[in-house]
Design an enzyme around this catalytic site. Structure first.
Site, PDB file in Angstrom:
ATOM      1  N   CYS A  39      18.573  56.577 107.925  1.00 23.02           N
ATOM      2  CA  CYS A  39      19.291  55.390 108.394  1.00 23.02           C
ATOM      3  C   CYS A  39      18.822  54.228 107.517  1.00 23.02           C
ATOM      4  CB  CYS A  39      19.053  55.153 109.889  1.00 23.02           C
ATOM      5  SG  CYS A  39      17.314  54.917 110.362  1.00 23.02           S
ATOM      6  N   TRP A  40      18.844  53.013 108.037  1.00 25.08           N
ATOM      7  CA  TRP A  40      18.500  51.850 107.203  1.00 25.08           C
ATOM      8  C   TRP A  40      17.034  51.863 106.785  1.00 25.08           C
ATOM      9  CZ3 TRP A  40      19.243  48.484 103.772  1.00 25.08           C
ATOM     10  CH2 TRP A  40      18.508  47.310 103.680  1.00 25.08           C
TER      11      TRP A  40
END
Length: 351
Positions: free
Chosen positions: A94-95
Site C-alpha cells: 500500500c502507500w
C-alpha cells in the site's frame, strides 16, 4: 530479528503476483511495474474514512475502515484468487506498508498462501526509483542525436534501435513529441511519477558498456520533467548532428503530423498556445493556411518563424558537448533515408 515476510524494493521481481491495494486513483498515478490493483478501499471509501479520522476520531475511522477493508478483501478473494494454488506467492503493498497491505497479507497468510509485504510500501519503491535513476544515469555512455525540428530525430533513434543499437526513447515514454504541437490526440501523458518509473525501467535494461543513443530534449517533454541526473548527463555527452534540408524537413513533418492535418480544431487549439510568443496576427495567418490546406506553407512558416529560432536559442546552447563526428547531412527523410542515416550513425560512432 527482521521479519522474513517483509521484502525490500530491490527484491520485487521474485513473486507470482504483485498486488497494489491502494485506491484506483493512487494506482493510476503510478505503481510498481506489473502490479495489479486490488483496492481494499475505493476512492470514495478512503475519502470517507479520512474525513471521519479528522472530524470524529481515529478510533471511529479505524472501525469503519476495518469493516470496509474486510469486505473488499473478501470480494477480491472470491473474484480473483480462488483458483490460485497453495504455492502462490503474492507481494502486497500500500502507500507505506501499513494497515491496508497488512490486512490483506494477514488474511492471505491465514488461508495458507505465502503472502509477502513490500517493506515501506509504495513510498519506499518511489525512493528506490529516484535513487537508482540518480545512480544509473551518470554511468551511461550517451550519444545525443541533435538537429532542428523536423530532422526526424525520433524516427532515426527508433531506426537505430531496430538495427541493434541501444536507445533511450524519451518521447515514447512521455507520450509526447516534445514541442508545442507535440501532444498526441487521444494519448494523455503519464503522470510525472509514472514517467519516472517507466524511465527507471528503461535505464535498468541498458548495458553501460555499450553506447546509448538518445534524442536531444529540453528539460520538459510536454508537461513532464526529465530527472535532473539524466538531463545533466545528456547535456554533458557527445553529440551527433543531423543537418537535413528545409525541403526534406517540411516533407517529413507533413507525414509525421498527418493527424494534425485531419483535425483542424485540435491544431488550432495548439496554435493558440503560440500567441504569446508570436502575436495573434501571425497565429491567425497560420490558422488561415491550415484552413486552406496550405500545409507546406504552414510548416515552412512554423519552421522559419518559430521552431528554428527557438532551437538556436535553446537546444543549440544546451547541447554544447564534444562533436567527434562530422554532421550527417541529408536531403532525404523518407523511410529509406532514415534507415540510411541510422546505419551511418551506428557505423561512424563505432569507429
Amino acid at each position: 530479528m527482521k521479519n522474513s515476510w517483509l521484502v525490500p524494493p530491490t527484491d520485487i521481481g521474485n513473486f507470482s503476483t504483485i498486488i497494489d491495494v491502494r485506491t484506483p486513483l493512487e494506482f493510476a498515478e503510478d505503481h510498481v511495474p506489473g502490479a495489479i490493483n486490488c483496492p481494499v478501499l475505493s476512492n470514495e471509501q478512503r475519502a470517507e474514512v479520512g474525513t471521519i479520522y479528522k472530524q470524529v476520531s481515529p478510533f471511529e475511522a479505524k472501525k469503519i475502515g476495518g469493516a470496509l477493508i474486510a469486505a473488499n478483501i473478501a470480494t477480491h478473494i472470491q473474484q480473483q484468487m480462488l483458483d490460485m494454488p497453495k504455492g502462490w506467492r503474492p507481494l502486497i503493498y500500500c502507500w507505506r506498508g501499513g494497515m491496508r497491505s497488512g490486512a490483506m497479507q494477514i488474511i492471505l497468510r491465514q488461508i495458507g498462501w505465502q503472502a509477502h509485504k513490500l517493506e515501506g510500501g509504495y513510498k519506499a519503491f518511489r525512493h528506490h526509483v529516484i535513487e537508482q535513476t540518480a545512480l544509473l544515469a551518470p554511468r551511461l555512455p550517451l550519444r545525443i542525436i541533435c538537429g532542428a525540428t523536423g530532422s526526424a530525430k525520433t524516427r532515426i533513434l527508433q531506426a537505430i534501435g531496430a538495427q541493434g543499437g541501444q536507445i533511450l526513447d524519451l518521447e515514447t515514454l512521455a507520450s509526447h513529441k516534445g514541442s508545442v504541437l507535440g501532444s498526441l490526440p487521444g494519448q494523455p501523458q503519464p503522470s510525472q511519477k509514472g514517467f519516472e518509473t517507466a524511465l527507471w525501467q528503461a535505464l535498468e535494461r541498458l548495458d553501460p558498456t555499450r553506447p546509448v543513443f538518445v534524442e536531444a530534449e529540453s528539460r520538459k517533454v510536454g508537461n513532464l520533467h526529465i530527472p535532473e541526473p539524466l538531463i545533466e548527463r545528456m547535456r554533458a555527452s557527445p553529440c551527433l548532428d543531423i543537418e537535413a534540408t528545409r525541403e526534406a524537413r517540411i516533407a517529413f513533418l507533413q507525414r509525421d503530423y498527418d493527424y494534425a492535418c485531419q483535425n483542424l480544431p485540435w491544431l488550432e487549439q495548439r496554435l493558440d498556445k503560440l500567441i504569446e510568443r508570436q502575436g495573434r496576427a501571425v497565429v491567425d495567418g497560420w490558422k488561415a493556411l491550415a484552413a486552406q490546406g496550405e500545409w507546406s506553407s504552414l510548416v515552412g512558416e512554423l519552421l522559419d518563424q518559430h521552431y528554428d529560432p527557438l532551437y538556436r536559442a535553446s537546444q543549440g546552447g544546451n547541447y554544447t558537448g564534444e562533436r567527434p563526428w562530422p554532421s550527417f547531412a541529408t536531403d532525404d527523410l523518407s523511410e529509406a533515408g532514415i534507415e540510411t542515416l541510422a546505419r551511418q550513425i551506428l557505423q561512424r560512432s563505432a569507429s
